[in-house]
Design a protein around this motif. Structure first.
Motif, PDB file in Angstrom:
ATOM      1  N   ILE A   1       0.848  -1.210   0.000  1.00  0.00           N
ATOM      2  CA  ILE A   1       0.000   0.000   0.000  1.00  0.00           C
ATOM      3  C   ILE A   1       0.875   1.249   0.000  1.00  0.00           C
ATOM      4  CG2 ILE A   1      -1.655   1.343   1.382  1.00  0.00           C
ATOM      5  CD1 ILE A   1      -2.896  -1.341   2.219  1.00  0.00           C
ATOM      6  N   ASP A   2       1.948   1.237   0.794  1.00  0.00           N
ATOM      7  CA  ASP A   2       2.849   2.397   0.823  1.00  0.00           C
ATOM      8  C   ASP A   2       3.403   2.689  -0.576  1.00  0.00           C
ATOM      9  OD1 ASP A   2       2.440   2.700   3.516  1.00  0.00           O
ATOM     10  OD2 ASP A   2       4.282   1.672   4.127  1.00  0.00           O
ATOM     11  N   GLU A   3       3.741   1.605  -1.288  1.00  0.00           N
ATOM     12  CA  GLU A   3       4.278   1.809  -2.642  1.00  0.00           C
ATOM     13  C   GLU A   3       3.236   2.436  -3.565  1.00  0.00           C
ATOM     14  OE1 GLU A   3       7.833  -1.411  -3.156  1.00  0.00           O
ATOM     15  OE2 GLU A   3       5.845  -2.046  -3.784  1.00  0.00           O
ATOM     16  N   TYR A   4       2.008   1.911  -3.492  1.00  0.00           N
ATOM     17  CA  TYR A   4       0.948   2.488  -4.344  1.00  0.00           C
ATOM     18  C   TYR A   4       0.608   3.918  -3.903  1.00  0.00           C
ATOM     19  CZ  TYR A   4       0.043  -2.135  -6.395  1.00  0.00           C
ATOM     20  OH  TYR A   4       0.150  -3.322  -7.058  1.00  0.00           O
ATOM     21  N   ASN A   5       0.663   4.175  -2.600  1.00  0.00           N
ATOM     22  CA  ASN A   5       0.397   5.543  -2.114  1.00  0.00           C
ATOM     23  C   ASN A   5       1.369   6.534  -2.751  1.00  0.00           C
ATOM     24  OD1 ASN A   5      -1.760   5.079  -0.384  1.00  0.00           O
ATOM     25  ND2 ASN A   5      -0.494   4.759   1.437  1.00  0.00           N
ATOM     26  N   ALA A   6       2.612   6.069  -2.959  1.00  0.00           N
ATOM     27  CA  ALA A   6       3.659   6.975  -3.468  1.00  0.00           C
ATOM     28  C   ALA A   6       3.724   7.003  -5.000  1.00  0.00           C
ATOM     29  CB  ALA A   6       5.009   6.534  -2.906  1.00  0.00           C
ATOM     30  N   ASP A   7       2.958   6.150  -5.666  1.00  0.00           N
ATOM     31  CA  ASP A   7       3.057   6.025  -7.131  1.00  0.00           C
ATOM     32  C   ASP A   7       2.078   7.005  -7.802  1.00  0.00           C
ATOM     33  OD1 ASP A   7       2.844   5.283  -9.787  1.00  0.00           O
ATOM     34  OD2 ASP A   7       2.937   3.128  -9.377  1.00  0.00           O
ATOM     35  N   PRO A   8       2.596   8.017  -8.521  1.00  0.00           N
ATOM     36  CA  PRO A   8       1.702   9.031  -9.110  1.00  0.00           C
ATOM     37  C   PRO A   8       0.810   8.486 -10.227  1.00  0.00           C
ATOM     38  CG  PRO A   8       3.995   9.425  -9.743  1.00  0.00           C
ATOM     39  CD  PRO A   8       4.019   8.285  -8.775  1.00  0.00           C
ATOM     40  N   SER A   9       1.125   7.287 -10.766  1.00  0.00           N
ATOM     41  CA  SER A   9       0.255   6.748 -11.828  1.00  0.00           C
ATOM     42  C   SER A   9      -0.949   6.008 -11.221  1.00  0.00           C
ATOM     43  CB  SER A   9       1.035   5.788 -12.734  1.00  0.00           C
ATOM     44  OG  SER A   9       1.328   4.589 -12.044  1.00  0.00           O
ATOM     45  N   VAL A  10      -0.957   5.842  -9.905  1.00  0.00           N
ATOM     46  CA  VAL A  10      -2.065   5.140  -9.232  1.00  0.00           C
ATOM     47  C   VAL A  10      -2.979   6.175  -8.564  1.00  0.00           C
ATOM     48  CG1 VAL A  10      -2.657   3.558  -7.336  1.00  0.00           C
ATOM     49  CG2 VAL A  10      -0.732   3.023  -8.853  1.00  0.00           C
ATOM     50  N   ASP A  11      -4.211   6.269  -9.080  1.00  0.00           N
ATOM     51  CA  ASP A  11      -5.182   7.201  -8.487  1.00  0.00           C
ATOM     52  C   ASP A  11      -6.027   6.532  -7.418  1.00  0.00           C
ATOM     53  OD1 ASP A  11      -4.851   9.623 -10.229  1.00  0.00           O
ATOM     54  OD2 ASP A  11      -5.204   8.076 -11.745  1.00  0.00           O
ATOM     55  N   GLY A  12      -6.232   5.221  -7.568  1.00  0.00           N
ATOM     56  CA  GLY A  12      -7.100   4.510  -6.636  1.00  0.00           C
ATOM     57  C   GLY A  12      -6.479   3.212  -6.177  1.00  0.00           C
ATOM     58  N   ILE A  13      -6.662   2.902  -4.885  1.00  0.00           N
ATOM     59  CA  ILE A  13      -6.147   1.644  -4.329  1.00  0.00           C
ATOM     60  C   ILE A  13      -7.327   0.926  -3.699  1.00  0.00           C
ATOM     61  CG2 ILE A  13      -4.551   0.591  -2.664  1.00  0.00           C
ATOM     62  CD1 ILE A  13      -2.981   3.290  -2.721  1.00  0.00           C
ATOM     63  N   LEU A  14      -7.432  -0.363  -4.011  1.00  0.00           N
ATOM     64  CA  LEU A  14      -8.534  -1.149  -3.439  1.00  0.00           C
ATOM     65  C   LEU A  14      -7.973  -2.465  -2.918  1.00  0.00           C
ATOM     66  CD1 LEU A  14     -11.923  -1.807  -5.088  1.00  0.00           C
ATOM     67  CD2 LEU A  14     -10.521  -3.738  -4.454  1.00  0.00           C
ATOM     68  N   VAL A  15      -8.269  -2.791  -1.686  1.00  0.00           N
ATOM     69  CA  VAL A  15      -7.883  -4.092  -1.139  1.00  0.00           C
ATOM     70  C   VAL A  15      -9.158  -4.927  -1.066  1.00  0.00           C
ATOM     71  CG1 VAL A  15      -6.879  -5.305   0.826  1.00  0.00           C
ATOM     72  CG2 VAL A  15      -6.006  -3.053   0.185  1.00  0.00           C
ATOM     73  N   GLN A  16      -9.190  -6.011  -1.817  1.00  0.00           N
ATOM     74  CA  GLN A  16     -10.405  -6.820  -1.884  1.00  0.00           C
ATOM     75  C   GLN A  16     -10.675  -7.464  -0.520  1.00  0.00           C
ATOM     76  OE1 GLN A  16     -12.437  -6.867  -4.509  1.00  0.00           O
ATOM     77  NE2 GLN A  16     -13.881  -8.195  -3.433  1.00  0.00           N
ATOM     78  N   LEU A  17     -11.910  -7.362  -0.060  1.00  0.00           N
ATOM     79  CA  LEU A  17     -12.320  -7.944   1.224  1.00  0.00           C
ATOM     80  C   LEU A  17     -13.194  -9.164   0.969  1.00  0.00           C
ATOM     81  CD1 LEU A  17     -13.237  -4.624   3.077  1.00  0.00           C
ATOM     82  CD2 LEU A  17     -11.085  -5.898   3.196  1.00  0.00           C
ATOM     83  N   PRO A  18     -13.202 -10.164   1.831  1.00  0.00           N
ATOM     84  CA  PRO A  18     -12.519 -10.193   3.130  1.00  0.00           C
ATOM     85  C   PRO A  18     -11.045 -10.543   2.977  1.00  0.00           C
ATOM     86  CG  PRO A  18     -13.732 -12.239   2.781  1.00  0.00           C
ATOM     87  CD  PRO A  18     -14.037 -11.366   1.603  1.00  0.00           C
ATOM     88  N   LEU A  19     -10.264 -10.086   3.985  1.00  0.00           N
ATOM     89  CA  LEU A  19      -8.845 -10.448   4.063  1.00  0.00           C
ATOM     90  C   LEU A  19      -8.701 -11.675   4.957  1.00  0.00           C
ATOM     91  CD1 LEU A  19      -7.373  -6.872   4.557  1.00  0.00           C
ATOM     92  CD2 LEU A  19      -6.762  -8.450   2.713  1.00  0.00           C
ATOM     93  N   PRO A  20      -7.596 -12.426   4.823  1.00  0.00           N
ATOM     94  CA  PRO A  20      -7.367 -13.526   5.772  1.00  0.00           C
ATOM     95  C   PRO A  20      -7.390 -12.987   7.212  1.00  0.00           C
ATOM     96  CG  PRO A  20      -5.723 -13.561   4.005  1.00  0.00           C
ATOM     97  CD  PRO A  20      -6.516 -12.296   3.828  1.00  0.00           C
TER      98      PRO A  20
END
Ligand SMILES: Nc1nc2c(c(=O)[nH]1)N[C@@H](CN(C=O)c1ccc(C(=O)N[C@@H](CCC(=O)O)C(=O)O)cc1)CN2
Length: 284
Positions: A83-102
């Motif tokens: 997530i930190d990497e995607y937070n810092a990536d300017p080409s990524v506007d949206g981040i989604l973590v599919q639920l449920p997680l383990p």
């Protein structure tokens, strides 16, 4: 007379067309395509299906998507690192973590790690807090999609007693909030509610999102009510059914969503909308 079906599938297709036009307009103006990063941990078959749908939807409207498939054994620290990497990536506007997680990964900590301006699921406490205060925000996709469906049939929210069955973070609680903001008088039924049937029987508008097939009996539905079924349950014979006893409810309601083809496609369409909105926000 049988209720009219609310065609979520058809409405979502029209929304996708609008979003595609919005994306094409961006590229004509020399702006980059919106980018969505999806993180899928483990091999839950339903989650795989949903992530596959999201990938196809993005392709259809011109959003750049990337799916990071991680094994079930992935640690919480590893998920947070991605997530930190995607937070810092300017080409990524949206981040989604599919639920449920383990179970060994804390979904609250994971959601809180996503930058609020990239939280296209609308689950971050910052975005929920803004929604509470009616400040523009990325809105949780399922309740947002339900409101769009209800607007499409001219639902007179301000005259309505609405009952939401289920109080989950993803559906019930933000749904109740959306209906309240739209002007409805809202009751939420949950696992400690003594008499859910009595509440549903007097409701003009019923939204059910629990994940139990047939939880709401058709005969509980008030004549002329609007029924929104958010439940998606796969039966042993492979059929998908909602949480509402559809055939009987349909005879009493004025409007009803089918499962499949009701709320599910709208959830996906609102994800695309949030991703486009996030990209527009990132343009500055
Ligand atoms: N990070 C998130 N995880 C989950 C969400 C969410 O909004 N964000 N919601 C659900 C699953 N979900 C989206 O991820 C979802 C489920 C179903 C559908 C859908 O289109 N359903 C179709 C039928 C699809 C099928 O063939 O199985 C329908 O109802 O017509 C869309 C999104 C939990 N996790």
């Amino acid at each position: 007379m049988a209720a009219e079906l609310i065609d979520g599938k058809g409405f979502a297709a029209r929304i996708r067309d609008d979003i595609k036009r919005g994306v094409d307009q961006r590229t004509r103006r020399g702006l980059r395509r919106p980018g969505l990063a999806v993180i899928l941990v483990g091999d839950d078959p339903a989650s795989k299906v949903y992530v596959g749908h999201k990938r196809n939807d993005c392709e259809q409207v011109g959003i750049e998507s990337q799916v990071l498939e991680l094994p079930f054994s992935t640690t919480e620290a590893e998920v947070l690192h991605h997530i930190d990497e995607y937070n810092a990536d300017p080409s990524v506007d949206g981040i989604l973590v599919q639920l449920p997680l383990p179970r060994h990964v804390d979904s609250t900590r994971v959601i809180e790690r996503i930058r609020p301006d990239k939280d296209v699921d609308g689950f971050h406490p910052y975005n929920i807090g803004r929604l509470v205060q009616r400040i523009p925000a990325l809105r949780p996709c399922t309740p947002f999609g339900v409101i769009r469906l209800l607007e499409s049939i001219g639902e007179p929210f301000k005259e309505r007693d609405a009952v939401v069955v289920g109080a989950s973070n993803i559906v019930g609680r933000p749904m109740a909030l959306e209906l309240l903001l739209a002007g409805a008088t809202v009751t939420v039924c949950h696992r400690f509610t003594r008499d859910t049937e009595a509440h549903v029987r007097q409701a003009d508008l019923v939204v059910v999102g629990v994940g139990k097939p047939g939880l709401v009996k058709g005969e509980w539905i008030k004549e002329g009510a609007t029924v929104i079924d958010v439940g998606i349950n796969r039966m042993d014979d492979g059929r998908l059914v909602g949480d509402v006893e559809f055939d009987v409810a349909r005879e009493r309601a004025a409007w009803i969503t089918p499962v499949p083809g009701g709320v599910g496609p709208m959830t996906r369409a609102m994800l695309l909308q949030n991703t486009l909105d996030a990209a527009r926000h990132h343009d500055g």
